[in-house]
Motif scaffolding. Structure first.
Motif, mmCIF file in Angstrom:
data_model
loop_
_atom_site.group_PDB
_atom_site.id
_atom_site.type_symbol
_atom_site.label_atom_id
_atom_site.label_comp_id
_atom_site.label_asym_id
_atom_site.label_seq_id
_atom_site.Cartn_x
_atom_site.Cartn_y
_atom_site.Cartn_z
ATOM 1 N N UNK A 65 -28.686 -27.578 -19.392
ATOM 2 C CA UNK A 65 -29.432 -28.610 -18.675
ATOM 3 C C UNK A 65 -29.434 -28.418 -17.162
ATOM 4 N N UNK A 66 -29.195 -27.218 -16.690
ATOM 5 C CA UNK A 66 -29.281 -26.931 -15.263
ATOM 6 C C UNK A 66 -30.574 -26.167 -14.995
ATOM 7 N N UNK A 67 -31.102 -26.328 -13.794
ATOM 8 C CA UNK A 67 -32.306 -25.609 -13.412
ATOM 9 C C UNK A 67 -31.971 -24.163 -13.057
ATOM 10 N N UNK A 68 -32.946 -23.287 -13.190
ATOM 11 C CA UNK A 68 -32.714 -21.885 -12.845
ATOM 12 C C UNK A 68 -32.707 -21.657 -11.342
ATOM 13 N N UNK A 69 -33.384 -22.531 -10.588
ATOM 14 C CA UNK A 69 -33.512 -22.324 -9.144
ATOM 15 C C UNK A 69 -33.045 -23.558 -8.377
ATOM 16 N N UNK A 70 -32.258 -23.319 -7.335
ATOM 17 C CA UNK A 70 -31.777 -24.383 -6.454
ATOM 18 C C UNK A 70 -32.180 -24.010 -5.033
ATOM 19 N N UNK A 71 -32.787 -24.952 -4.298
ATOM 20 C CA UNK A 71 -33.189 -24.690 -2.919
ATOM 21 C C UNK A 71 -32.542 -25.712 -1.990
ATOM 22 N N UNK A 72 -32.231 -25.268 -0.768
ATOM 23 C CA UNK A 72 -31.579 -26.122 0.222
ATOM 24 C C UNK A 72 -32.145 -25.806 1.602
ATOM 25 N N UNK A 73 -32.455 -26.844 2.364
ATOM 26 C CA UNK A 73 -32.851 -26.695 3.758
ATOM 27 C C UNK A 73 -31.694 -27.182 4.613
ATOM 28 N N UNK A 74 -31.197 -26.318 5.498
ATOM 29 C CA UNK A 74 -30.034 -26.644 6.324
ATOM 30 C C UNK A 74 -30.400 -26.676 7.800
ATOM 31 N N UNK A 75 -29.877 -27.659 8.514
ATOM 32 C CA UNK A 75 -29.907 -27.695 9.968
ATOM 33 C C UNK A 75 -28.480 -27.458 10.411
ATOM 34 N N UNK A 76 -28.262 -26.423 11.221
ATOM 35 C CA UNK A 76 -26.898 -26.004 11.545
ATOM 36 C C UNK A 76 -26.672 -26.021 13.054
ATOM 37 N N UNK A 77 -25.452 -26.369 13.442
ATOM 38 C CA UNK A 77 -25.023 -26.307 14.830
ATOM 39 C C UNK A 77 -23.666 -25.624 14.848
ATOM 40 N N UNK A 78 -23.524 -24.614 15.680
ATOM 41 C CA UNK A 78 -22.262 -23.871 15.732
ATOM 42 C C UNK A 78 -21.925 -23.468 17.147
ATOM 43 N N UNK A 79 -20.823 -22.759 17.279
ATOM 44 C CA UNK A 79 -20.370 -22.256 18.566
ATOM 45 C C UNK A 79 -20.098 -20.775 18.439
ATOM 46 N N UNK A 80 -20.553 -20.012 19.420
ATOM 47 C CA UNK A 80 -20.367 -18.559 19.404
ATOM 48 C C UNK A 80 -19.381 -18.173 20.504
ATOM 49 N N UNK A 81 -18.232 -17.649 20.083
ATOM 50 C CA UNK A 81 -17.209 -17.216 21.047
ATOM 51 C C UNK A 81 -17.660 -15.966 21.750
ATOM 52 N N UNK A 82 -17.478 -15.909 23.048
ATOM 53 C CA UNK A 82 -17.920 -14.753 23.817
ATOM 54 C C UNK A 82 -16.769 -13.968 24.349
#
Length: 82
Positions: A65-82
């Protein structure tokens, strides 16, 4: 199998990317798995990075009873160490 692509624009502040992993079962079950990540990331001030990403997960033989395809739209915020 793994594949990836990245294109940098506007003084390397914007990146368009696509990454993909795929697996095929070798035990005769005929199961295929596919994972994809497609998105755009933007370098912000102060080392912060923002991104919008679309993920697709495909399983040719999911559990009951699970679907074959799962889709997700993500909005991401991160920090990049320099």
């Amino acid at each position: 199998m793994s594949l990836g692509y990245e294109q940098r624009l506007w003084n390397n502040r914007i990146a368009l990317y696509h990454r993909q992993l795929s697996f095929t079962a070798v035990n005769g079950t005929g199961q295929d798995l596919l994972f994809t990540w497609t998105g755009v990331s933007v370098t912000l001030d102060g080392g912060f990075v923002g991104a919008m990403e679309y993920q697709i997960v495909y399983d040719s033989r999911p559990s009951d009873q699970a679907l074959t395809t799962d889709t997700t739209l993500l909005l991401k915020l991160g920090y990049q160490w320099q």
